[in-house]
Design a protein around this motif. Structure first.
Motif, PDB file in Angstrom:
ATOM      1  N   GLU A 223       0.835  -1.211   0.000  1.00 22.36           N
ATOM      2  CA  GLU A 223       0.000   0.000   0.000  1.00 22.36           C
ATOM      3  C   GLU A 223       0.865   1.255   0.000  1.00 22.36           C
ATOM      4  OE1 GLU A 223      -3.366   2.141   2.865  1.00 22.36           O
ATOM      5  OE2 GLU A 223      -2.859   0.031   3.165  1.00 22.36           O
ATOM      6  N   ILE A 224       1.921   1.251   0.806  1.00 14.93           N
ATOM      7  CA  ILE A 224       2.825   2.409   0.863  1.00 14.93           C
ATOM      8  C   ILE A 224       3.518   2.607  -0.481  1.00 14.93           C
ATOM      9  CG2 ILE A 224       4.947   3.281   1.916  1.00 14.93           C
ATOM     10  CD1 ILE A 224       4.061   1.858   4.512  1.00 14.93           C
ATOM     11  N   ALA A 225       4.015   1.510  -1.060  1.00 14.90           N
ATOM     12  CA  ALA A 225       4.712   1.604  -2.346  1.00 14.90           C
ATOM     13  C   ALA A 225       3.764   2.045  -3.453  1.00 14.90           C
ATOM     14  CB  ALA A 225       5.350   0.260  -2.694  1.00 14.90           C
ATOM     15  N   MET A 226       2.518   1.599  -3.401  1.00 19.33           N
ATOM     16  CA  MET A 226       1.522   2.012  -4.401  1.00 19.33           C
ATOM     17  C   MET A 226       1.287   3.518  -4.333  1.00 19.33           C
ATOM     18  SD  MET A 226       0.154  -0.177  -6.520  1.00 19.33           S
ATOM     19  CE  MET A 226      -0.134  -1.924  -6.802  1.00 19.33           C
ATOM     20  N   GLN A 227       1.234   4.064  -3.116  1.00 19.56           N
ATOM     21  CA  GLN A 227       1.045   5.507  -2.978  1.00 19.56           C
ATOM     22  C   GLN A 227       2.239   6.273  -3.546  1.00 19.56           C
ATOM     23  OE1 GLN A 227      -1.606   7.266  -2.047  1.00 19.56           O
ATOM     24  NE2 GLN A 227      -0.434   9.123  -2.486  1.00 19.56           N
ATOM     25  N   GLU A 228       3.454   5.747  -3.323  1.00 15.80           N
ATOM     26  CA  GLU A 228       4.639   6.382  -3.892  1.00 15.80           C
ATOM     27  C   GLU A 228       4.587   6.356  -5.421  1.00 15.80           C
ATOM     28  OE1 GLU A 228       7.953   4.323  -2.274  1.00 15.80           O
ATOM     29  OE2 GLU A 228       7.736   5.175  -0.259  1.00 15.80           O
ATOM     30  N   LEU A 229       4.103   5.246  -5.989  1.00 13.24           N
ATOM     31  CA  LEU A 229       3.990   5.159  -7.443  1.00 13.24           C
ATOM     32  C   LEU A 229       2.945   6.141  -7.965  1.00 13.24           C
ATOM     33  CD1 LEU A 229       4.946   3.752 -10.012  1.00 13.24           C
ATOM     34  CD2 LEU A 229       3.202   1.992  -9.630  1.00 13.24           C
ATOM     35  N   LYS A 230       1.837   6.294  -7.255  1.00  9.03           N
ATOM     36  CA  LYS A 230       0.804   7.262  -7.667  1.00  9.03           C
ATOM     37  C   LYS A 230       1.371   8.682  -7.680  1.00  9.03           C
ATOM     38  CE  LYS A 230      -3.030   4.498  -5.807  1.00  9.03           C
ATOM     39  NZ  LYS A 230      -4.052   4.400  -4.742  1.00  9.03           N
ATOM     40  N   THR A 231       2.196   9.000  -6.668  1.00  5.49           N
ATOM     41  CA  THR A 231       2.801  10.331  -6.618  1.00  5.49           C
ATOM     42  C   THR A 231       3.746  10.535  -7.798  1.00  5.49           C
ATOM     43  OG1 THR A 231       2.655  10.326  -4.202  1.00  5.49           O
ATOM     44  CG2 THR A 231       4.170  11.903  -5.213  1.00  5.49           C
ATOM     45  N   LEU A 232       4.535   9.516  -8.117  1.00  9.24           N
ATOM     46  CA  LEU A 232       5.448   9.619  -9.258  1.00  9.24           C
ATOM     47  C   LEU A 232       4.688   9.798 -10.560  1.00  9.24           C
ATOM     48  CD1 LEU A 232       8.033   6.841  -8.308  1.00  9.24           C
ATOM     49  CD2 LEU A 232       8.519   9.279  -8.507  1.00  9.24           C
ATOM     50  N   LEU A 233       3.550   9.108 -10.693  1.00 15.93           N
ATOM     51  CA  LEU A 233       2.770   9.187 -11.930  1.00 15.93           C
ATOM     52  C   LEU A 233       1.848  10.395 -11.947  1.00 15.93           C
ATOM     53  CD1 LEU A 233       1.720   5.441 -12.429  1.00 15.93           C
ATOM     54  CD2 LEU A 233       3.810   6.592 -13.130  1.00 15.93           C
ATOM     55  N   ASN A 234       1.702  11.065 -10.783  1.00 14.80           N
ATOM     56  CA  ASN A 234       0.820  12.230 -10.656  1.00 14.80           C
ATOM     57  C   ASN A 234      -0.623  11.855 -10.986  1.00 14.80           C
ATOM     58  OD1 ASN A 234       0.177  14.869 -10.036  1.00 14.80           O
ATOM     59  ND2 ASN A 234       0.644  15.656 -12.089  1.00 14.80           N
ATOM     60  N   VAL A 235      -1.112  10.759 -10.379  1.00 14.21           N
ATOM     61  CA  VAL A 235      -2.510  10.355 -10.519  1.00 14.21           C
ATOM     62  C   VAL A 235      -3.187  10.504  -9.169  1.00 14.21           C
ATOM     63  CG1 VAL A 235      -2.017   8.764 -12.409  1.00 14.21           C
ATOM     64  CG2 VAL A 235      -1.995   7.911 -10.065  1.00 14.21           C
ATOM     65  N   HIS A 236      -4.526  10.511  -9.189  1.00 15.57           N
ATOM     66  CA  HIS A 236      -5.294  10.687  -7.967  1.00 15.57           C
ATOM     67  C   HIS A 236      -5.041   9.521  -7.027  1.00 15.57           C
ATOM     68  CE1 HIS A 236      -8.730  11.303  -5.259  1.00 15.57           C
ATOM     69  NE2 HIS A 236      -8.718  12.546  -5.695  1.00 15.57           N
ATOM     70  N   GLU A 237      -5.015   9.827  -5.725  1.00 12.79           N
ATOM     71  CA  GLU A 237      -4.689   8.786  -4.752  1.00 12.79           C
ATOM     72  C   GLU A 237      -5.766   7.707  -4.664  1.00 12.79           C
ATOM     73  OE1 GLU A 237      -6.318  11.155  -0.778  1.00 12.79           O
ATOM     74  OE2 GLU A 237      -4.190  10.721  -1.026  1.00 12.79           O
ATOM     75  N   ARG A 238      -6.977   7.995  -5.119  1.00 13.52           N
ATOM     76  CA  ARG A 238      -8.029   6.975  -5.091  1.00 13.52           C
ATOM     77  C   ARG A 238      -7.987   6.065  -6.313  1.00 13.52           C
ATOM     78  NH1 ARG A 238     -13.844   9.138  -4.166  1.00 13.52           N
ATOM     79  NH2 ARG A 238     -14.149   6.869  -4.005  1.00 13.52           N
ATOM     80  N   THR A 239      -7.135   6.395  -7.266  1.00 17.13           N
ATOM     81  CA  THR A 239      -7.001   5.542  -8.454  1.00 17.13           C
ATOM     82  C   THR A 239      -6.396   4.195  -8.058  1.00 17.13           C
ATOM     83  OG1 THR A 239      -6.652   7.491  -9.835  1.00 17.13           O
ATOM     84  CG2 THR A 239      -6.025   5.363 -10.767  1.00 17.13           C
ATOM     85  N   GLN A 240      -7.007   3.132  -8.538  1.00 14.61           N
ATOM     86  CA  GLN A 240      -6.500   1.792  -8.262  1.00 14.61           C
ATOM     87  C   GLN A 240      -5.481   1.400  -9.341  1.00 14.61           C
ATOM     88  OE1 GLN A 240      -7.304   0.103  -5.501  1.00 14.61           O
ATOM     89  NE2 GLN A 240      -8.603   1.838  -4.902  1.00 14.61           N
ATOM     90  N   LEU A 241      -4.298   0.997  -8.909  1.00 17.77           N
ATOM     91  CA  LEU A 241      -3.243   0.608  -9.839  1.00 17.77           C
ATOM     92  C   LEU A 241      -3.108  -0.908  -9.851  1.00 17.77           C
ATOM     93  CD1 LEU A 241      -0.465   3.224  -8.978  1.00 17.77           C
ATOM     94  CD2 LEU A 241      -2.327   3.416 -10.624  1.00 17.77           C
ATOM     95  N   THR A 242      -3.059  -1.457 -11.056  1.00 25.50           N
ATOM     96  CA  THR A 242      -2.834  -2.891 -11.225  1.00 25.50           C
ATOM     97  C   THR A 242      -1.616  -3.077 -12.112  1.00 25.50           C
ATOM     98  OG1 THR A 242      -5.213  -3.319 -11.056  1.00 25.50           O
ATOM     99  CG2 THR A 242      -3.848  -5.077 -11.985  1.00 25.50           C
ATOM    100  N   LEU A 243      -0.668  -3.871 -11.657  1.00 31.17           N
ATOM    101  CA  LEU A 243       0.564  -4.063 -12.410  1.00 31.17           C
ATOM    102  C   LEU A 243       0.408  -5.205 -13.401  1.00 31.17           C
ATOM    103  CD1 LEU A 243       3.354  -3.689  -9.715  1.00 31.17           C
ATOM    104  CD2 LEU A 243       2.030  -1.931 -10.888  1.00 31.17           C
ATOM    105  N   ASP A 244       0.757  -4.914 -14.648  1.00 27.21           N
ATOM    106  CA  ASP A 244       0.822  -5.938 -15.689  1.00 27.21           C
ATOM    107  C   ASP A 244       2.300  -6.282 -15.872  1.00 27.21           C
ATOM    108  OD1 ASP A 244       0.673  -7.574 -17.862  1.00 27.21           O
ATOM    109  OD2 ASP A 244      -0.099  -6.067 -19.255  1.00 27.21           O
ATOM    110  N   THR A 245       2.726  -7.374 -15.278  1.00 25.52           N
ATOM    111  CA  THR A 245       4.148  -7.728 -15.262  1.00 25.52           C
ATOM    112  C   THR A 245       4.511  -8.745 -16.333  1.00 25.52           C
ATOM    113  OG1 THR A 245       3.703  -9.412 -13.584  1.00 25.52           O
ATOM    114  CG2 THR A 245       4.324  -7.218 -12.808  1.00 25.52           C
ATOM    115  N   ALA A 246       3.644  -8.896 -17.354  1.00 22.94           N
ATOM    116  CA  ALA A 246       3.933  -9.901 -18.380  1.00 22.94           C
ATOM    117  C   ALA A 246       5.250  -9.598 -19.098  1.00 22.94           C
ATOM    118  CB  ALA A 246       2.781  -9.954 -19.387  1.00 22.94           C
ATOM    119  N   GLN A 247       5.536  -8.309 -19.299  1.00 24.70           N
ATOM    120  CA  GLN A 247       6.759  -7.959 -20.018  1.00 24.70           C
ATOM    121  C   GLN A 247       8.007  -8.148 -19.158  1.00 24.70           C
ATOM    122  OE1 GLN A 247       6.542  -3.128 -19.209  1.00 24.70           O
ATOM    123  NE2 GLN A 247       6.572  -3.885 -21.274  1.00 24.70           N
TER     124      GLN A 247
END
Length: 461
Positions: A223-247
């Motif tokens: 959860e903490i790391a996700m918030q750091e990623l949201k800040t880096l991407l400059n997206v709203h904190e309520r946005t849900q991030l899902t990682l696609d790690t296929a690559q």
């Protein structure tokens, strides 16, 4: 009665639409926030496009470009326009003493309209050097802007891979929790049959509790790391991030030799900035040196004046007067004041040269460190995979013995811990290899928006 309620019947369709609108808005407010499916390349692209640090770096770059334009304007002539109106008193003239006076009538109204032009012709190359300094500062600003972009790039990758690491560990933890729950049931069954003691049940419960605590801690770290990623991407904190790690299913194989990596690193942003700042110090010394030379400028002026006070008695007529010429000045004080300035400027040049050499040494050490550590991790991965195979077989044997009452609960606990450590180590080494690959690209200056994606490697953990 029908006529009485007829107006209300007409309003029913509109009331229905209003109710649907209110209900629809209520549903919208309770809907889940947007979800973003992120590959590592998309994360980097979003960070480079929207990160506030990058936006600020671009703004500072524009400011440096604007400053170059300001310095270039110093070559242009200065033009002044002046207008004035005054009303004056009569002239009181004193003859020998304050008591012996004579009043001379003056023309009371005074008008003036004048213009002045001054254009620099020579200033000891200070103007040209100032322009060169501003251009070099703009170039440094562009390099720093690119460096900020690369810093955010590698930070985004590190955060993304950190989340991927934690999620991979979480999958193993959840799997082990299911295994521990099943083992607890087996131990309880053995206890009912009198085959084990209460102490073994407590050990099984404690192991399950510890793993559940690890799961809670791991989830919070995600959860903490996700918030750091949201800040880096400059997206709203309520946005849900899902990682696609296929690559990320493949890890990179390094193509460049150590010497090639080192050659590339000496051309990266930090080295270019250091060389530019060294050149800036030299230009600033040259600008100070310009104080030893005179300043020459072309000037011109014209004026409409009323009345004509250049003659006496003054005449009540409008007159025009213009002039053009060359103005030269030379500062005698700079001949001795500039000595200290020049000495300081020379020391700054030497300081910047040493700083460039220090940065080059630091980059050399960074490249060597990242290159060797990547090679080390690549050699460690097969060892961790072999350790998983060994630990899995050991756990199977000890578990079979335990169920047949040929081993103690401590034996199966040790075997399980060894298996868990082997799996964690394998996941960590594989993701570290990916991170080291990108860090090597970063320190060599090859980390760009179009950086190659990982290919040709063992399977994903």
């Amino acid at each position: 009665m029908e006529t009485k309620y007829k107006p209300f019947k007409r309003l029913l369709p509109f009331m229905g639409l209003l109710l649907l609108w209110v209900t629809g808005n209520g549903q919208e407010t309770t809907q889940h926030p947007d979800t973003l499916l992120l590959t590592i390349s998309r994360s980097v692209a979003m960070a480079r496009a929207g990160n506030k640090n990058i936006q600020r770096a671009h703004l500072q770059q524009q400011m440096a470009d604007d400053n170059t334009g300001i310095e270039k304007n110093r070559q242009l002539p200065d033009v002044d326009l002046h207008a004035s109106y005054a009303r004056i008193t009569n002239l009181l003239e004193y003859h020998g003493s304050l008591s012996n006076t004579e009043t001379i009538k003056a023309i009371p109204d005074m008008y003036e309209l004048s213009g002045n032009l001054k254009m620099p012709l020579y200033a000891g190359k200070r103007i040209k050097t100032g322009i060169d300094i501003a251009m070099e500062q703009a170039a440094v600003s562009r390099l720093k802007s690119a460096a900020v972009g690369n810093d955010i790039h590698i930070k985004t990758i590190a955060t993304y891979l950190g989340i991927y690491h934690l999620q991979s560990l979480q999958a193993v933890i959840i799997e082990r929790i299911a295994e521990y729950e099943q083992r607890l049931k087996e131990v309880q069954a053995l206890k009912r049959n009198g085959a084990v003691t209460r102490n073994e049940i407590l050990r099984a419960e404690l192991q399950l509790s510890n793993m559940q605590l690890s799961l809670i801690s791991n989830r919070k770290n995600i959860e903490i790391a996700m918030q750091e990623l949201k800040t880096l991407l400059n997206v709203h904190e309520r946005t849900q991030l899902t990682l696609d790690t296929a690559q990320l299913s493949n890890m990179p194989l390094l193509q460049q030799s150590y010497e090639a990596c080192l050659t590339l690193a000496y051309q990266k942003d930090e080295m270019q900035i250091a060389r530019k700042e060294e050149k800036l110090a030299q230009l600033q010394r040259k600008q100070i040196q310009g104080g030893y030379y005179p300043t020459v400028a072309l000037f011109g002026s014209w004026a409409y004046n009323y009345p004509n006070y250049r003659l006496f008695p003054p005449s009540p007529y409008l007159y025009r007067l213009g002039m053009i010429g060359i103005d030269a000045s030379f500062s005698i004080s700079d001949l001795y004041k500039n000595k200290k300035r020049m000495a300081l400027a020379s020391k700054k040049v030497a300081d910047k040269a040493l700083e460039t050499a220090l940065i080059q040494d630091e980059i050399t050490n960074q490249v060597h460190k990242e290159y060797v550590q990547l090679q080390e991790i690549k050699e460690r991965i097969p060892v961790t995979e072999a350790a998983i195979t060994q630990a899995t077989e050991n756990y199977r044997i000890v578990k079979t013995k335990y169920l047949n009452q040929l081993a103690l609960i401590t034996d199966i606990t040790d075997a399980d811990n060894a298996l868990l450590s082997a799996r964690f180590a394998n996941i960590t080494e594989k993701i570290n290899a990916q991170m080291k690959y990108f860090q090597l690209l970063y320190v060599t200056g090859m980390l760009t928006p179009a950086a190659p994606q990982p290919t040709n490697s063992p399977e994903q953990p």
